[in-house]
Design a protein around this motif. Structure first.
Motif, PDB file in Angstrom:
ATOM      1  N   VAL A 121      -4.083 -13.830   2.205  1.00  0.00           N
ATOM      2  CA  VAL A 121      -4.613 -15.053   2.803  1.00  0.00           C
ATOM      3  C   VAL A 121      -3.509 -15.853   3.481  1.00  0.00           C
ATOM      4  CG1 VAL A 121      -5.702 -17.265   2.259  1.00  0.00           C
ATOM      5  CG2 VAL A 121      -6.568 -15.178   1.229  1.00  0.00           C
ATOM      6  N   ALA A 122      -2.339 -15.900   2.845  1.00  0.00           N
ATOM      7  CA  ALA A 122      -1.268 -16.756   3.358  1.00  0.00           C
ATOM      8  C   ALA A 122      -0.472 -16.103   4.471  1.00  0.00           C
ATOM      9  CB  ALA A 122      -0.315 -17.141   2.214  1.00  0.00           C
ATOM     10  N   THR A 123      -0.679 -14.831   4.680  1.00  0.00           N
ATOM     11  CA  THR A 123       0.120 -14.157   5.696  1.00  0.00           C
ATOM     12  C   THR A 123      -0.271 -14.636   7.087  1.00  0.00           C
ATOM     13  OG1 THR A 123       0.497 -12.174   4.414  1.00  0.00           O
ATOM     14  CG2 THR A 123       0.589 -11.938   6.781  1.00  0.00           C
ATOM     15  N   LYS A 124       0.756 -14.958   7.826  1.00  0.00           N
ATOM     16  CA  LYS A 124       0.547 -15.328   9.215  1.00  0.00           C
ATOM     17  C   LYS A 124       1.517 -14.486  10.029  1.00  0.00           C
ATOM     18  CE  LYS A 124       0.775 -19.276  12.301  1.00  0.00           C
ATOM     19  NZ  LYS A 124       1.245 -20.645  12.427  1.00  0.00           N
ATOM     20  N   PHE A 125       0.961 -13.541  10.730  1.00  0.00           N
ATOM     21  CA  PHE A 125       1.834 -12.652  11.484  1.00  0.00           C
ATOM     22  C   PHE A 125       2.489 -13.408  12.620  1.00  0.00           C
ATOM     23  CE2 PHE A 125      -1.042  -9.646   9.452  1.00  0.00           C
ATOM     24  CZ  PHE A 125      -0.124  -8.752   8.935  1.00  0.00           C
TER      25      PHE A 125
ATOM     26  N   ILE B 279      -2.525   1.149  -8.959  1.00  0.00           N
ATOM     27  CA  ILE B 279      -1.471   0.151  -9.155  1.00  0.00           C
ATOM     28  C   ILE B 279      -0.329   0.393  -8.175  1.00  0.00           C
ATOM     29  CG2 ILE B 279       0.249  -0.695 -10.785  1.00  0.00           C
ATOM     30  CD1 ILE B 279      -1.800  -0.135 -12.989  1.00  0.00           C
ATOM     31  N   ASP B 280      -0.015   1.636  -7.920  1.00  0.00           N
ATOM     32  CA  ASP B 280       1.026   1.945  -6.936  1.00  0.00           C
ATOM     33  C   ASP B 280       0.662   1.378  -5.563  1.00  0.00           C
ATOM     34  OD1 ASP B 280       2.413   3.224  -8.847  1.00  0.00           O
ATOM     35  OD2 ASP B 280       1.888   5.265  -8.221  1.00  0.00           O
ATOM     36  N   ILE B 281      -0.565   1.634  -5.155  1.00  0.00           N
ATOM     37  CA  ILE B 281      -0.989   1.172  -3.831  1.00  0.00           C
ATOM     38  C   ILE B 281      -1.004  -0.341  -3.774  1.00  0.00           C
ATOM     39  CG2 ILE B 281      -2.952   1.099  -2.249  1.00  0.00           C
ATOM     40  CD1 ILE B 281      -3.567   3.972  -3.180  1.00  0.00           C
ATOM     41  N   VAL B 282      -1.490  -0.961  -4.836  1.00  0.00           N
ATOM     42  CA  VAL B 282      -1.552  -2.432  -4.847  1.00  0.00           C
ATOM     43  C   VAL B 282      -0.147  -3.023  -4.781  1.00  0.00           C
ATOM     44  CG1 VAL B 282      -2.107  -4.391  -6.301  1.00  0.00           C
ATOM     45  CG2 VAL B 282      -3.783  -2.604  -5.969  1.00  0.00           C
ATOM     46  N   PHE B 283       0.777  -2.425  -5.499  1.00  0.00           N
ATOM     47  CA  PHE B 283       2.151  -2.926  -5.431  1.00  0.00           C
ATOM     48  C   PHE B 283       2.748  -2.723  -4.040  1.00  0.00           C
ATOM     49  CE2 PHE B 283       2.538  -3.164 -10.122  1.00  0.00           C
ATOM     50  CZ  PHE B 283       3.143  -4.397 -10.174  1.00  0.00           C
ATOM     51  N   LEU B 284       2.439  -1.601  -3.430  1.00  0.00           N
ATOM     52  CA  LEU B 284       2.925  -1.382  -2.063  1.00  0.00           C
ATOM     53  C   LEU B 284       2.354  -2.426  -1.116  1.00  0.00           C
ATOM     54  CD1 LEU B 284       2.855   2.500  -1.608  1.00  0.00           C
ATOM     55  CD2 LEU B 284       4.833   1.000  -1.583  1.00  0.00           C
ATOM     56  N   LEU B 285       1.070  -2.732  -1.273  1.00  0.00           N
ATOM     57  CA  LEU B 285       0.466  -3.763  -0.426  1.00  0.00           C
ATOM     58  C   LEU B 285       1.133  -5.112  -0.646  1.00  0.00           C
ATOM     59  CD1 LEU B 285      -3.323  -2.861  -0.664  1.00  0.00           C
ATOM     60  CD2 LEU B 285      -1.923  -2.873   1.395  1.00  0.00           C
ATOM     61  N   ILE B 286       1.395  -5.437  -1.894  1.00  0.00           N
ATOM     62  CA  ILE B 286       2.048  -6.726  -2.182  1.00  0.00           C
ATOM     63  C   ILE B 286       3.418  -6.779  -1.539  1.00  0.00           C
ATOM     64  CG2 ILE B 286       3.137  -8.062  -4.022  1.00  0.00           C
ATOM     65  CD1 ILE B 286       0.789  -7.564  -5.738  1.00  0.00           C
ATOM     66  N   ILE B 287       4.169  -5.716  -1.680  1.00  0.00           N
ATOM     67  CA  ILE B 287       5.509  -5.698  -1.078  1.00  0.00           C
ATOM     68  C   ILE B 287       5.407  -5.841   0.436  1.00  0.00           C
ATOM     69  CG2 ILE B 287       7.528  -4.243  -0.690  1.00  0.00           C
ATOM     70  CD1 ILE B 287       6.997  -3.114  -3.544  1.00  0.00           C
ATOM     71  N   PHE B 288       4.429  -5.139   1.029  1.00  0.00           N
ATOM     72  CA  PHE B 288       4.255  -5.233   2.482  1.00  0.00           C
ATOM     73  C   PHE B 288       3.972  -6.673   2.907  1.00  0.00           C
ATOM     74  CE2 PHE B 288       1.090  -5.415   5.919  1.00  0.00           C
ATOM     75  CZ  PHE B 288       1.877  -4.968   6.961  1.00  0.00           C
ATOM     76  N   PHE B 289       3.029  -7.299   2.250  1.00  0.00           N
ATOM     77  CA  PHE B 289       2.674  -8.664   2.648  1.00  0.00           C
ATOM     78  C   PHE B 289       3.804  -9.648   2.355  1.00  0.00           C
ATOM     79  CE2 PHE B 289      -1.732  -7.065   2.606  1.00  0.00           C
ATOM     80  CZ  PHE B 289      -2.097  -7.500   3.862  1.00  0.00           C
TER      81      PHE B 289
ATOM     82  N   ASP C 168      -4.930  -8.017 -13.127  1.00  0.00           N
ATOM     83  CA  ASP C 168      -5.478  -9.305 -12.672  1.00  0.00           C
ATOM     84  C   ASP C 168      -4.434 -10.089 -11.883  1.00  0.00           C
ATOM     85  OD1 ASP C 168      -7.840  -8.720 -13.811  1.00  0.00           O
ATOM     86  OD2 ASP C 168      -7.587  -9.980 -15.591  1.00  0.00           O
ATOM     87  N   VAL C 169      -3.251 -10.179 -12.460  1.00  0.00           N
ATOM     88  CA  VAL C 169      -2.196 -10.952 -11.799  1.00  0.00           C
ATOM     89  C   VAL C 169      -1.807 -10.306 -10.480  1.00  0.00           C
ATOM     90  CG1 VAL C 169       0.195 -11.708 -11.993  1.00  0.00           C
ATOM     91  CG2 VAL C 169      -1.326 -11.885 -13.958  1.00  0.00           C
ATOM     92  N   VAL C 170      -1.712  -8.996 -10.497  1.00  0.00           N
ATOM     93  CA  VAL C 170      -1.315  -8.291  -9.279  1.00  0.00           C
ATOM     94  C   VAL C 170      -2.351  -8.491  -8.185  1.00  0.00           C
ATOM     95  CG1 VAL C 170      -1.084  -5.985  -8.308  1.00  0.00           C
ATOM     96  CG2 VAL C 170       0.182  -6.587 -10.352  1.00  0.00           C
ATOM     97  N   PHE C 171      -3.603  -8.428  -8.541  1.00  0.00           N
ATOM     98  CA  PHE C 171      -4.641  -8.656  -7.534  1.00  0.00           C
ATOM     99  C   PHE C 171      -4.610 -10.098  -7.027  1.00  0.00           C
ATOM    100  CE2 PHE C 171      -6.842  -4.665  -8.604  1.00  0.00           C
ATOM    101  CZ  PHE C 171      -7.127  -4.260  -7.313  1.00  0.00           C
ATOM    102  N   LEU C 172      -4.334 -11.029  -7.922  1.00  0.00           N
ATOM    103  CA  LEU C 172      -4.218 -12.417  -7.469  1.00  0.00           C
ATOM    104  C   LEU C 172      -3.088 -12.565  -6.465  1.00  0.00           C
ATOM    105  CD1 LEU C 172      -4.841 -14.583 -10.650  1.00  0.00           C
ATOM    106  CD2 LEU C 172      -6.203 -14.512  -8.560  1.00  0.00           C
ATOM    107  N   LEU C 173      -1.944 -11.936  -6.769  1.00  0.00           N
ATOM    108  CA  LEU C 173      -0.815 -11.992  -5.833  1.00  0.00           C
ATOM    109  C   LEU C 173      -1.193 -11.373  -4.498  1.00  0.00           C
ATOM    110  CD1 LEU C 173       2.231 -11.074  -8.080  1.00  0.00           C
ATOM    111  CD2 LEU C 173       1.912 -13.180  -6.807  1.00  0.00           C
ATOM    112  N   LEU C 174      -1.868 -10.245  -4.582  1.00  0.00           N
ATOM    113  CA  LEU C 174      -2.262  -9.557  -3.355  1.00  0.00           C
ATOM    114  C   LEU C 174      -3.167 -10.428  -2.508  1.00  0.00           C
ATOM    115  CD1 LEU C 174      -2.232  -6.979  -1.675  1.00  0.00           C
ATOM    116  CD2 LEU C 174      -4.178  -6.187  -2.996  1.00  0.00           C
TER     117      LEU C 174
END
Lengths: 187, 163
Positions: free
Chosen positions: A42-46, B17-27, A31-37
């Motif tokens: 949303v906040a990313t501005k290239f 979870i691996d992919i999601v973490f990679l996406l987080i790191i990328f962003f 849940d937390v990881v998806f929230l961060l994602l």
């Protein structure tokens, strides 16, 4: 008489134990990881790709009240008049965007204007034609070719200055300089 | 009669979870947090090119935005505080002395120029008087290489390095 304590403990250890199956609950972490994602998506501005227009400052300081210096190059002067940027090229007034020549003729043309400027400005194609004409007829001896000097009033939006520099680059004119402002410098 | 159909099938969450973490790191890496930065809309200049900084060179970025109170100077050295003409000159002077690399003038007369370059990132609708102010400060600080930042359209290859 009761058994000694250490014997009781040994017997307890030998007693067959039920296997406790422990699983780590990943739900909250996911849940937390998806929230961060989602937050970062949303906040990313290239960052917009940016380029550079090279130019150099004049080494002389502007003086006020002096006689105009005869220069074989091309001189552009940008002035603001009634929220319109008027461009003078070598003492010739260039037409405005869409061939409009004055504030009286703006009318519908200004309403239909959907360019990137907030104020009306000179026609870039006419500007380009003027520079090309001056470049073709330039008989000077400057190593860099036709020198172009850009002078501008302080209230002119900066985009018009950049547009002229960009046109000079397009026509492969390297000698682009800015007119020195007429403000005394205190050392 | 209820029958518990538990076949013991578990979904393996590890790759997801691996992919999601990679996406987080990328962003996290590519994101540009602009919370305290002034937003600048650069003019479009198709001939603007990406110039890679030369080794040993120093490029100072001066931002000119439209944010702030009316009448205030909106010049910033990098993402620092808003500067006036005087404070901008003082900052540039300090940078030139700290960098301490000088180039001779074209005619070899007089004191040499600073090797520092200035890149002006000026909002397209900001009045051009900021150019004047920056030019003054640069001239006083003996900086003569002043470049203008712009967004380019992809008409040509923007990564052609200028000679």
């Amino acid at each position: 008489m009761s058994k000694p304590l250490h014997i009781i403990r040994r017997q307890r250890r030998k007693r067959p134990r039920e296997e406790i199956k422990s699983e780590l609950d990943m739900t909250s972490m996911i849940d937390v990881v998806f929230l961060l994602l989602i937050f970062f998506m949303v906040a990313t501005k290239f960052k917009q790709p940016e380029g550079t227009l090279r130019s150099w400052l004049p080494r002389d300081r502007g003086t006020s009240g002096g006689a105009p210096v005869v220069n074989p190059g091309c001189r552009f002067t940008l002035q603001m008049s009634d929220n319109i940027v008027v461009c003078y090229a070598d003492q010739t007034t260039l037409p405005l965007h869409n061939g409009v020549y004055g504030s009286d003729d703006l009318g519908q043309a200004q309403q239909d204007f959907e360019g990137e400027w907030e104020v009306y400005g000179p026609d870039l194609q006419a500007l380009e034609r003027h520079i090309q004409m001056r470049k073709d007829t330039y008989m000077g001896v400057a190593a860099k070719g036709l020198p172009v000097i850009i002078d501008f009033a302080k209230d002119v939006p900066s985009v018009f200055v950049v547009n002229i520099v960009d046109l000079c680059k397009k026509l492969e004119i390297d000698d682009v300089a800015f007119a020195a402002p007429e403000i005394p410098i205190e050392d | 009669m209820s029958k518990n159909l538990d076949f013991g099938v578990e979904q393996d969450m590890t790759p997801m979870i691996d992919i999601v973490f990679l996406l987080i790191i990328f962003f996290m890496v590519v994101t540009e947090l602009t919370m305290n930065q002034a937003e600048i809309v650069l003019p479009v200049a198709p001939r603007a090119k990406v110039v890679e900084p030369q080794p040993g060179s120093r490029v100072l970025i001066i931002n000119v935005s439209l944010d702030g109170k009316t009448g205030e100077d909106r010049m910033q050295l990098g993402n620092g505080e808003f500067l006036t003409e005087k404070t901008l000159f003082a900052a540039l002077k300090g940078e030139t002395l700290a960098f301490d690399k000088w180039e001779p003038k074209p005619n070899n007369v007089g004191e040499p120029d600073s090797a520092i370059e200035v890149l002006i990132r000026c909002d397209r609708n900001a009045p051009a008087e900021y150019f004047h102010k920056i030019f003054f400060a640069c001239q006083k600080a003996k900086i003569y290489k002043v470049n203008l930042a712009a967004q380019y359209e992809r008409l040509g290859n923007p990564y052609d390095v200028e000679e």
